[in-house]
Write an enzyme that holds these catalytic residues in place. Structure first.
Site, PDB file in Angstrom:
ATOM      1  N   LYS A  76      36.863  29.081  42.597  1.00 51.98           N
ATOM      2  CA  LYS A  76      38.158  29.536  42.057  1.00 51.98           C
ATOM      3  C   LYS A  76      38.992  30.211  43.153  1.00 51.98           C
ATOM      4  O   LYS A  76      40.177  29.928  43.300  1.00 51.98           O
ATOM      5  CB  LYS A  76      37.898  30.526  40.914  1.00 51.98           C
ATOM      6  CG  LYS A  76      39.100  31.370  40.542  1.00 51.98           C
ATOM      7  CD  LYS A  76      38.807  32.356  39.427  1.00 51.98           C
ATOM      8  CE  LYS A  76      38.203  33.667  39.842  1.00 51.98           C
ATOM      9  NZ  LYS A  76      39.098  34.690  40.386  1.00 51.98           N
ATOM     10  N   ASN A  77      38.333  31.102  43.912  1.00 55.46           N
ATOM     11  CA  ASN A  77      39.097  31.906  44.872  1.00 55.46           C
ATOM     12  C   ASN A  77      39.474  31.150  46.138  1.00 55.46           C
ATOM     13  O   ASN A  77      40.186  31.675  46.998  1.00 55.46           O
ATOM     14  CB  ASN A  77      38.341  33.197  45.204  1.00 55.46           C
ATOM     15  CG  ASN A  77      38.326  34.135  44.001  1.00 55.46           C
ATOM     16  OD1 ASN A  77      39.065  33.926  43.036  1.00 55.46           O
ATOM     17  ND2 ASN A  77      37.482  35.154  44.050  1.00 55.46           N
ATOM     18  N   CYS A 133      45.043  46.123  37.756  1.00 53.72           N
ATOM     19  CA  CYS A 133      44.217  45.473  36.743  1.00 53.72           C
ATOM     20  C   CYS A 133      43.006  46.341  36.494  1.00 53.72           C
ATOM     21  O   CYS A 133      42.878  47.415  37.080  1.00 53.72           O
ATOM     22  CB  CYS A 133      43.827  44.064  37.164  1.00 53.72           C
ATOM     23  SG  CYS A 133      42.591  44.041  38.440  1.00 53.72           S
ATOM     24  N   ARG A 141      45.072  47.839  43.228  1.00 50.62           N
ATOM     25  CA  ARG A 141      45.315  46.610  43.988  1.00 50.62           C
ATOM     26  C   ARG A 141      46.745  46.502  44.523  1.00 50.62           C
ATOM     27  O   ARG A 141      47.527  45.641  44.110  1.00 50.62           O
ATOM     28  CB  ARG A 141      44.931  45.384  43.143  1.00 50.62           C
ATOM     29  CG  ARG A 141      43.484  45.454  42.687  1.00 50.62           C
ATOM     30  CD  ARG A 141      43.085  44.286  41.838  1.00 50.62           C
ATOM     31  NE  ARG A 141      42.694  43.121  42.611  1.00 50.62           N
ATOM     32  CZ  ARG A 141      42.281  41.985  42.062  1.00 50.62           C
ATOM     33  NH1 ARG A 141      42.236  41.856  40.761  1.00 50.62           N
ATOM     34  NH2 ARG A 141      41.934  40.960  42.817  1.00 50.62           N
ATOM     35  N   ASP A 178      32.151  40.956  43.973  1.00 48.41           N
ATOM     36  CA  ASP A 178      32.166  40.069  42.799  1.00 48.41           C
ATOM     37  C   ASP A 178      30.769  39.795  42.240  1.00 48.41           C
ATOM     38  O   ASP A 178      30.637  39.130  41.213  1.00 48.41           O
ATOM     39  CB  ASP A 178      32.850  38.731  43.148  1.00 48.41           C
ATOM     40  CG  ASP A 178      34.330  38.902  43.401  1.00 48.41           C
ATOM     41  OD1 ASP A 178      34.879  39.956  43.046  1.00 48.41           O
ATOM     42  OD2 ASP A 178      34.946  37.974  43.972  1.00 48.41           O
ATOM     43  N   ARG A 200      38.057  32.900  32.850  1.00 47.80           N
ATOM     44  CA  ARG A 200      38.927  32.863  34.033  1.00 47.80           C
ATOM     45  C   ARG A 200      38.125  32.399  35.251  1.00 47.80           C
ATOM     46  O   ARG A 200      38.716  31.932  36.226  1.00 47.80           O
ATOM     47  CB  ARG A 200      39.503  34.244  34.310  1.00 47.80           C
ATOM     48  CG  ARG A 200      40.541  34.707  33.298  1.00 47.80           C
ATOM     49  CD  ARG A 200      41.123  36.040  33.708  1.00 47.80           C
ATOM     50  NE  ARG A 200      41.262  36.062  35.153  1.00 47.80           N
ATOM     51  CZ  ARG A 200      40.892  37.062  35.940  1.00 47.80           C
ATOM     52  NH1 ARG A 200      40.387  38.148  35.440  1.00 47.80           N
ATOM     53  NH2 ARG A 200      41.059  36.984  37.247  1.00 47.80           N
TER      54      ARG A 200
HETATM   55  N1  EPU Z   1      44.270  46.216  49.279  1.00 46.74           N
HETATM   56  C1  EPU Z   1      45.232  47.109  49.694  1.00 46.74           C
HETATM   57  N2  EPU Z   1      46.446  46.612  50.064  1.00 46.74           N
HETATM   58  C2  EPU Z   1      46.728  45.281  50.044  1.00 46.74           C
HETATM   59  C3  EPU Z   1      45.737  44.378  49.610  1.00 46.74           C
HETATM   60  C4  EPU Z   1      44.513  44.880  49.232  1.00 46.74           C
HETATM   61  O1  EPU Z   1      45.008  48.319  49.720  1.00 46.74           O
HETATM   62  O2  EPU Z   1      47.859  44.911  50.392  1.00 46.74           O
HETATM   63  C5  EPU Z   1      42.958  46.739  48.832  1.00 46.74           C
HETATM   64  C6  EPU Z   1      42.710  46.440  47.347  1.00 46.74           C
HETATM   65  O3  EPU Z   1      43.325  47.385  46.518  1.00 46.74           O
HETATM   66  C7  EPU Z   1      41.202  46.465  47.265  1.00 46.74           C
HETATM   67  C8  EPU Z   1      40.779  45.923  48.638  1.00 46.74           C
HETATM   68  O4  EPU Z   1      41.918  46.042  49.484  1.00 46.74           O
HETATM   69  O5  EPU Z   1      40.761  47.768  47.097  1.00 46.74           O
HETATM   70  C9  EPU Z   1      40.324  44.476  48.616  1.00 46.74           C
HETATM   71  O6  EPU Z   1      41.346  43.639  48.109  1.00 46.74           O
HETATM   72  P1  EPU Z   1      41.577  42.146  48.605  1.00 46.74           P
HETATM   73  O7  EPU Z   1      43.008  41.984  48.937  1.00 46.74           O
HETATM   74  O8  EPU Z   1      40.559  41.811  49.652  1.00 46.74           O
HETATM   75  O9  EPU Z   1      41.251  41.348  47.284  1.00 46.74           O
HETATM   76  P2  EPU Z   1      42.152  40.262  46.545  1.00 46.74           P
HETATM   77  O10 EPU Z   1      42.673  39.278  47.515  1.00 46.74           O
HETATM   78  O11 EPU Z   1      43.089  40.944  45.632  1.00 46.74           O
HETATM   79  C10 EPU Z   1      40.137  38.608  46.233  1.00 46.74           C
HETATM   80  C11 EPU Z   1      39.499  37.903  45.072  1.00 46.74           C
HETATM   81  C12 EPU Z   1      38.756  38.909  44.207  1.00 46.74           C
HETATM   82  C13 EPU Z   1      37.692  39.596  45.066  1.00 46.74           C
HETATM   83  C14 EPU Z   1      38.354  40.256  46.286  1.00 46.74           C
HETATM   84  C15 EPU Z   1      37.375  40.892  47.253  1.00 46.74           C
HETATM   85  C16 EPU Z   1      41.007  36.050  44.722  1.00 46.74           C
HETATM   86  C17 EPU Z   1      42.005  35.365  43.858  1.00 46.74           C
HETATM   87  N3  EPU Z   1      40.529  37.217  44.296  1.00 46.74           N
HETATM   88  O12 EPU Z   1      41.049  39.556  45.646  1.00 46.74           O
HETATM   89  O13 EPU Z   1      38.103  38.148  43.184  1.00 46.74           O
HETATM   90  O14 EPU Z   1      37.024  40.576  44.320  1.00 46.74           O
HETATM   91  O15 EPU Z   1      39.118  39.252  47.016  1.00 46.74           O
HETATM   92  O16 EPU Z   1      36.455  39.976  47.695  1.00 46.74           O
HETATM   93  O17 EPU Z   1      40.638  35.534  45.761  1.00 46.74           O
HETATM   94  C18 EPU Z   1      37.045  37.794  41.111  1.00 46.74           C
HETATM   95  O18 EPU Z   1      36.950  36.585  41.405  1.00 46.74           O
HETATM   96  O19 EPU Z   1      36.441  38.306  40.119  1.00 46.74           O
HETATM   97  C19 EPU Z   1      37.876  38.675  41.941  1.00 46.74           C
HETATM   98  C20 EPU Z   1      38.331  39.855  41.518  1.00 46.74           C
END
Ligand code: EPU
Length: 420
Positions: A22-23, A118, A123, A307, A399
């Site tokens: 998915k990701n 969320c 986030r 995850d 999801r």
């Molecule tokens: N963060 C910031 N600022 C930003 C972006 C992120 O502070 O601009 C922080 C977030 O708040 C969080 C941390 O950095 O505390 C990690 O966030 P990241 O951006 O790495 O995660 P994401 O891209 O929002 C993806 C996956 C998540 C998975 C995380 C970490 C997708 C669509 N989602 O989220 O997947 O947990 O990376 O590996 O790729 C799931 O599949 O259940 C899921 C939540």
């Protein structure tokens, strides 16, 4: 409202197939905006998040042809246009913000709603915006809408990420593929899903090096063309089945996996004394041994994935001794602790650590999936608990887990969908 009824299952045995990730699929769909023609994406997991991403693309004129049987999507961007990204769809999935980078690259302008927080954390998107700004974009945030504008075009530069955010790395890569000159992103995320996105972009003609390392270099090109791409296997879906096999004392062969992507998970299971066999693209789990308590700290890849943390918590709840999970990625990813508590688990939360004292048995209860992986953890707990568990809000589970009910039934799990 649909629910799952889950009951203790003593005879879990069989093979189970893993879908495309998915990701990886979500950013790749967003990246298709950059193509000047047709792209074909294979091994697509037709999950609700993926369907919403497809609707977001259709809303800006992109032609989407889904073949669910073949797990394929054909995408044609010839009628693409730019407009404010649909609010109703944006608020449904956080990954909708991944449209910002490619739209900015293609049209020099994007208007999109703030994705919001969320259940698992606030986030923020500051790192995504920091990257766009460094590439020369102006950003204006008003009434929850973000206007990003690069009138004079984007220009390659050096960007350092304060944290290796998965989404920010993806968005900045997609924004810079058509920028003038070279962009270097340091301290970027190294997740396999990022490498898959880079492979997809490179097969459309992008020039990106360093995928899977902490420094990615992107040489801007003037346009991207057609391509075909097969999504990598979903390491989190695979890991969930491995933990499920261990927790239920079952025997499962998980097919179509990339063993390398699962090292953090399989190493931890082995440390717990779970028998694991890895061969080519199959991992077998045998849950017959007596398991040992261990500690886990979630980390960016190649560290232990956040995850997989809730699923391990279910497993640890029934293992003798105390296990500690330290969650370092999201500040609020312990919502499942209360639900597991309703089932008789003994878990305390102190700051960003959960202290799990194994109990002899857990019992079926009425619980709610508070988010996707928390829902998977409750299914695992329900399959080990005495009696019946009723899991509500299962739309969260759908999801990220395609056909979960059917897949689990095939390996002998007592799981049933009810509607009330
Ligand atoms: N963060 C910031 N600022 C930003 C972006 C992120 O502070 O601009 C922080 C977030 O708040 C969080 C941390 O950095 O505390 C990690 O966030 P990241 O951006 O790495 O995660 P994401 O891209 O929002 C993806 C996956 C998540 C998975 C995380 C970490 C997708 C669509 N989602 O989220 O997947 O947990 O990376 O590996 O790729 C799931 O599949 O259940 C899921 C939540």
């Amino acid at each position: 409202m649909e629910k799952f009824l889950v009951e203790k299952s003593r005879k879990i045995k069989g093979t189970i197939n893993v879908e495309g990730a998915k990701n990886a699929c979500l950013p790749i769909l967003a990246a298709s905006i950059l193509s000047n023609g047709k792209t074909i994406i294979k091994r697509v997991p037709f999950l609700s998040d993926v369907n919403i991403m497809c609707s977001l693309l259709q809303d800006i004129g992109i032609d989407i042809n889904k073949n669910i049987k073949d797990k394929t999507i054909e995408i044609d961007t010839k009628n693409i246009f730019n407009k404010e990204v649909c609010y109703e769809l944006v608020k449904k999935i956080r990954a909708s913000f991944l449209l910002a980078g490619p739209l900015l690259a293609r049209f020099g302008k994007v208007s999109i709603q703030m994705p919001g927080g969320c259940a698992i954390g606030v986030r923020p998107i500051d790192l995504h915006l920091k990257g766009f700004k460094a590439l020369g974009a102006n950003i204006n945030q008003k009434h929850g809408i973000i206007e990003i504008d690069a009138k004079d075009g984007l220009v390659g530069t050096e960007i350092y990420l304060d944290f290796p955010s998965v989404g920010a790395t993806e968005n900045i890569i997609m924004a810079s593929v058509l920028a003038k000159g070279e962009t270097t992103i340091s301290n970027c995320a190294t997740e396999p899903e990022i490498v898959d996105l880079i492979d997809f972009l490179n097969s459309m003609g992008a020039k990106i090096e360093g995928g899977g390392t902490e420094t990615i270099k992107i040489k801007g090109v003037t346009s991207l063309n057609n391509c075909q791409h097969t999504i990598i296997p979903d390491r989190i879906e695979a890991g969930t089945f491995l933990v499920l096999g261990a927790a239920t004392k079952g025997e499962i062969s998980v097919l179509n996996v990339n063993c390398e992507h699962l090292k953090a998970v399989t190493s931890k299971l082995k440390e717990m004394n779970v028998e694991i066999e890895e061969k080519d693209n199959i991992i077998r789990v045998f849950g017959k041994n007596i398991f040992k308590n261990v500690d886990i700290k979630t980390m960016p890849y190649p560290g232990f994935p956040t995850d997989m943390q809730p699923q391990f918590m279910s497993l640890m709840s029934t293992i003798n001794g105390t296990s500690i999970i330290n969650e370092t990625i999201f500040e609020n990813r312990f919502m499942h602790v209360c639900e597991l508590g309703l089932m008789g688990a003994n878990i305390k939360v102190e700051g960003n650590s959960a202290i799990i004292n194994g109990v002899d048995k857990i019992t079926g209860s009425k619980v709610k999936a508070t988010d996707l992986r928390a829902g998977a953890a409750l299914i695992i707990a329900g399959l080990c608990a005495e009696g019946v568990s009723e899991i509500g809000d299962i739309y969260h589970i759908e999801r990220g887990y395609y056909n979960i009910e059917e897949k689990l039934k095939q390996i002998g799990a007592n799981i049933k969908r009810i509607d009330n």
